[in-house]
Design an enzyme around this catalytic site. Sequence first.
Site: not given
Ligand code: NDP
Length: 455
Positions: A43, A48, A51, A177, A181, A435, A440
């Site tokens: 983080c 976090c 980012k 996510y 972002e 307001h 709201e």
């Molecule tokens: P996520 O699990 O959110 O997203 C992964 C993405 O990659 C999905 O769109 C998934 O597709 C795709 N994907 C997975 N495997 C493949 C593949 N082999 N080929 C192509 N596409 C693929 O992971 P992130 O890496 O974005 O983030 C990890 C974690 O970090 C999150 O789950 C979150 O909890 C945490 N995080 C939180 C944030 C916040 O609170 N603001 C910010 C950043 C991270 P599909 O949807 O089809 O599975």
Amino acid sequence: MAEFDFDLFTIGAGSGGVASSRRAASFGAKVAVCEGSRVGGTCVIRGCVPKKLLVYAAQFRDGFEDSVGYGWNSHVPAFDWEALIARKDREIDRLNGLYITMLKNSGVALVEGNGRIVDPHTVEVAGKRYTARNILVATGGWPSLPAVEGIEHVATSNEALHLPTLPHSVLIIGGGYIAVEFASIFRGLGAEVTLMIRGDDLLNGFDDDIRIALAQEMTKRGITIVSRCKPVKVVQGAGGYTVTDHMGREHSAGLVMAATGRRPNTRNLGLEEVGIALNADGAIPVDQWSRTSVDSIYAIGDVTDRMALTPIAIAEGRALAETLFNDNPTHISYDNVPTAVFSLPPLGTVGLTEAQARAKYPQVDIYKAGFRPMKHTLSGRDERVLMKLVVDGDSQRVLGCHMMGMDAPEMMQALGIALNCGATKRDFDRTIALHPSTAEEFVLMREKAPPPQTL
Ligand code: NDP
């Protein structure tokens, strides 16, 4: 002589490990934490915090553009990526130092190096062994890459935070996510951005209306979303990279980034050797007290198979310290956890999505408000806000709040309190509006959305 060197030995000084160790020490426990990288973890060092600093940088474009409608004789000034990265790095260095000081001031011993569990009460770090009554694994996660030819050319969020120059174009694989972002960051700072997603929509698991609305807004901002598309090959060329997809189409970009999920850091920890079986994703299974299958070994945060969010790791860690060292058995609730996606525009969400609510409750009422926010009447920006309430039709309890639009993350923190208190739609309705604000609308929604059409 004491039976063990420490009451608690924590492996990993990220948000969860540091919070747990400090809280345990505050209860009088003798605590050590080891860290093989920088204190602060994902983080603070590579997630976090850096980012969000880059999101702030990207947001300025909107401010410069919107100011013209408010009478400012504005233009978008030149942007200096190197200056931003240097300043961001200085801030991360400051926080890293602060975390080290906090550990020291709390009386937690910091041991440099990666820890490996030797037996249920012993951890080895850099060739030295430490015994502990309890061991806590808080090693977090690491980006996981798809098995694609040439994937070694692809950056992850780790490298994206340290690029020497801002790429002219970026292709991001994934639609979660991190993908949305970073797409917003790179686009805001001026790069051409393409998102390659394997499904139909971004952000699996979020409310469907919000997912669709965000894709529309990101598209308006010039981000190209290529759906139902999978990479099969990445090739490095003279000026950048070419990604070939499953249909044989080629996509070129100055940078290819994979944001395809994260895997728990469980390798080389000695877990299997002490009898802790990992689940299919490599995560450590734990019970509600964060206890693994070995009585003296606990795990919290992204290394477990629960919710991968910093505040969850911190809460799990503090609950563990209460349980072990304050005679106060505590576990946390995973209901009504507010979360945000710091895309442009951002999302905020708490509670159940409409789909989750319909699967759980016989009668669900939906309230939605979609509008152009007041700020954009003069700025002229073609951007809408979407707000949505998911309500149990029988009890009238609000089950979920979802929003896309400016300040959505800030609102969700407060709405999370309301949901935890069991607020009903009537409670929302009797709250006087603030307001003029966007917030709201959450207390002004009257009309139920028509029920979904069944075929
Ligand atoms: P996520 O699990 O959110 O997203 C992964 C993405 O990659 C999905 O769109 C998934 O597709 C795709 N994907 C997975 N495997 C493949 C593949 N082999 N080929 C192509 N596409 C693929 O992971 P992130 O890496 O974005 O983030 C990890 C974690 O970090 C999150 O789950 C979150 O909890 C945490 N995080 C939180 C944030 C916040 O609170 N603001 C910010 C950043 C991270 P599909 O949807 O089809 O599975």
